[in-house]
Design a protein around this motif. Structure first.
Motif: not given
Lengths: 230, 239
Positions: B169-170, B172-174, B176-177, B180
């Motif tokens: 999760a960390v 893919f979260g990183t 993603f941001f 963006r």
């Protein structure tokens, strides 16, 4: 008081390992922490060593929260074998020496000799008994003020146990050093324990001075251990 | 300071066999290309393989350096050491960064020799520009990958359940941001400055502008991720 624990709780997923634990330990005493597997002994030791964080409650050692300065005065012997398997015994001792003030390399070598450990052998190649003895060497190669020994005799053969206990209590500085020891083999350390805490399901079910408890209850500490466990 | 140096040495020594293997593999590949390549083929371009190889292998090695501490119970002795916990990720990071530095030096030297032997007649670039561009590319991405891995590992060892899931999760979260925010951040950072590079390709002079926005954005993201990892080690990570 050298150790003060107040309202200590520790939660792991799905279970409370410690529930509202409060106790104090006096300087220069041997405190036995006794209880069955899963009673919370190892969790308590890990919190006192500063490697596990409490969920709630306060732990103060030498009157302060656990900081690196406090850790530098505590020798911690965990239940597991925590040393780097790729290091030799000599490399391990050289690695640990700079971290602990007053580490005495000569004393370390004397203890290695007494414990009949091979200096140039890799830690990973030592037997279980040798690994247990190595933990004692590490704990007593420097003048720690608190020694936390979590199951120091667990899974170790009788000759090694004898050697470990011999070293433990010949190196122990009575009146200066405080030892907290947890073990299943209560009868083997019974004569050394001065104060005792019995844990069950993360709570203290019985505690006090060992002599006083023996006198009041008319039972040895190991008999009381069995009584508390059932 | 001695305990910190001692712990750094331990981190550096722990994976020295893998470093040795990577150094030998890089040197062997570079020698092979220098001896058997030709300017008419693309074969000498394989000299880039160690670059991308180490950019992938070293973050995995860093992840392994953390995971092995918890798997083999050595985290007990590591966390019990009388030092601030933030030193643990920082020193592992630095030790692997030294590995990256050594491998970068050898790979870039190999790359430069291949360039001089096979391509210097077609494309001309100054030695300083060659090394500067290589370092800018290599170290900005290394910093980002290392920081991301350090944060993933710190997050994993802050919990006792679903560690793999949290690490993923960390990641893919990183990602993603990062994706963006990349465009506006790089555009903004491009204002800080640029570097002008002169190349000679088949006799023709070409001027290239290398803007600092992208490497700066990568480096800033890396610093933020490492900061978060350090914070987790100080406040959450436990045995």
């Amino acid at each position: 008081m050298i150790i003060e624990v107040e309202g200590l709780w520790k939660r792991y997923p799905g279970t409370w390992a410690l529930r509202d634990l409060s106790f104090t330990a006096k300087k220069g005493r041997v405190l036995g922490i006794l209880g069955e597997n899963g009673s919370g002994k190892s969790t308590l030791f890990r919190i006192l060593a500063g490697i596990t964080r409490p969920t709630r409650g306060k732990v103060r050692i030498f009157g302060t929260p656990i900081t690196p300065t406090v850790k530098a005065r505590i020798a911690y012997l965990p239940e597991v074998q925590p040393y780097y398997p790729w290091m030799t015994v000599r490399e391990l001792l050289e690695f640990l020496a700079p971290f602990y003030p007053g580490w005495d390399p000569q004393k370390a070598l004397n203890l290695v000799d007494f414990m009949q450990l091979p200096l140039e052998k890799k830690v990973g190649d030592l037997s279980k008994g040798q690994k247990g003895r190595l933990k004692v060497v590490v704990a007593f190669s420097w003048p720690s003020e608190i020694v936390l020994m979590d199951e120091p005799l667990g899974g170790i053969d009788p000759p090694s146990r004898k050697r470990i206990l011999g070293a433990l209590f010949s190196e122990f500085r009575y009146g200066e050093q405080t030892i907290l020891i947890s073990t299943h083999l209560v009868s083997e350390v019974e004569e050394f324990i001065e104060d005792v805490i019995y844990l069950k399901d993360g709570s203290i079910v019985l505690s006090g001075h060992a002599d006083q408890l023996r006198e009041e209850r008319g039972k040895s500490l190991s008999e009381l251990f069995e009584e508390v466990a059932t | 300071m001695k305990p910190i140096v001692t712990l750094f040495k331990k981190e550096f020594k722990e994976h020295r066999l893998i470093l040795f293997f990577l150094v030998v593999a890089t040197v062997v590949l570079d020698l092979y290309l220098l001896l058997t390549g030709s300017s008419d083929s693309a074969k000498p371009l394989w000299v880039l393989a160690p670059y991308s190889g180490t950019l992938i292998i070293l973050p995995f090695l860093l992840a392994h350096a953390f995971t092995s501490e918890w798997k083999s119970d050595t985290a007990y002795v590591l966390l019990a050491l009388p030092i601030r916990p933030f030193w643990i990720p920082v020193l592992k990071f630095l030790a692997l960064l030294c590995y990256a530095g050594i491998l970068f030096g050898i790979s870039t030297l190999g790359g430069y020799l291949v360039y001089v032997r096979f391509y210097a007649n077609h494309v001309s670039i100054s030695t300083a520009d060659f090394w500067l561009l290589s370092a800018l590319f290599y170290f900005s991405w290394t910093l980002l990958f290392f920081s991301l891995v350090t944060l993933m590992e710190a997050a994993k060892f802050s919990v006792h359940r679903y560690r793999g899931l949290l690490g993923t999760a960390v990641f893919f979260g990183t990602l993603f941001f990062w994706v963006r925010l990349s465009d506006p951040a790089v555009r903004w950072l491009d204002r800080i400055g640029h570097y002008t590079l002169t190349l000679r390709i088949e006799g023709e002079l070409i001027t290239q502008t290398i803007r600092f926005g992208e490497p700066l954005w990568i480096a800033i993201t890396g610093a933020v991720l490492l900061g978060l990892a350090v914070l987790l080690f100080e406040t959450k990570v436990e045995v």
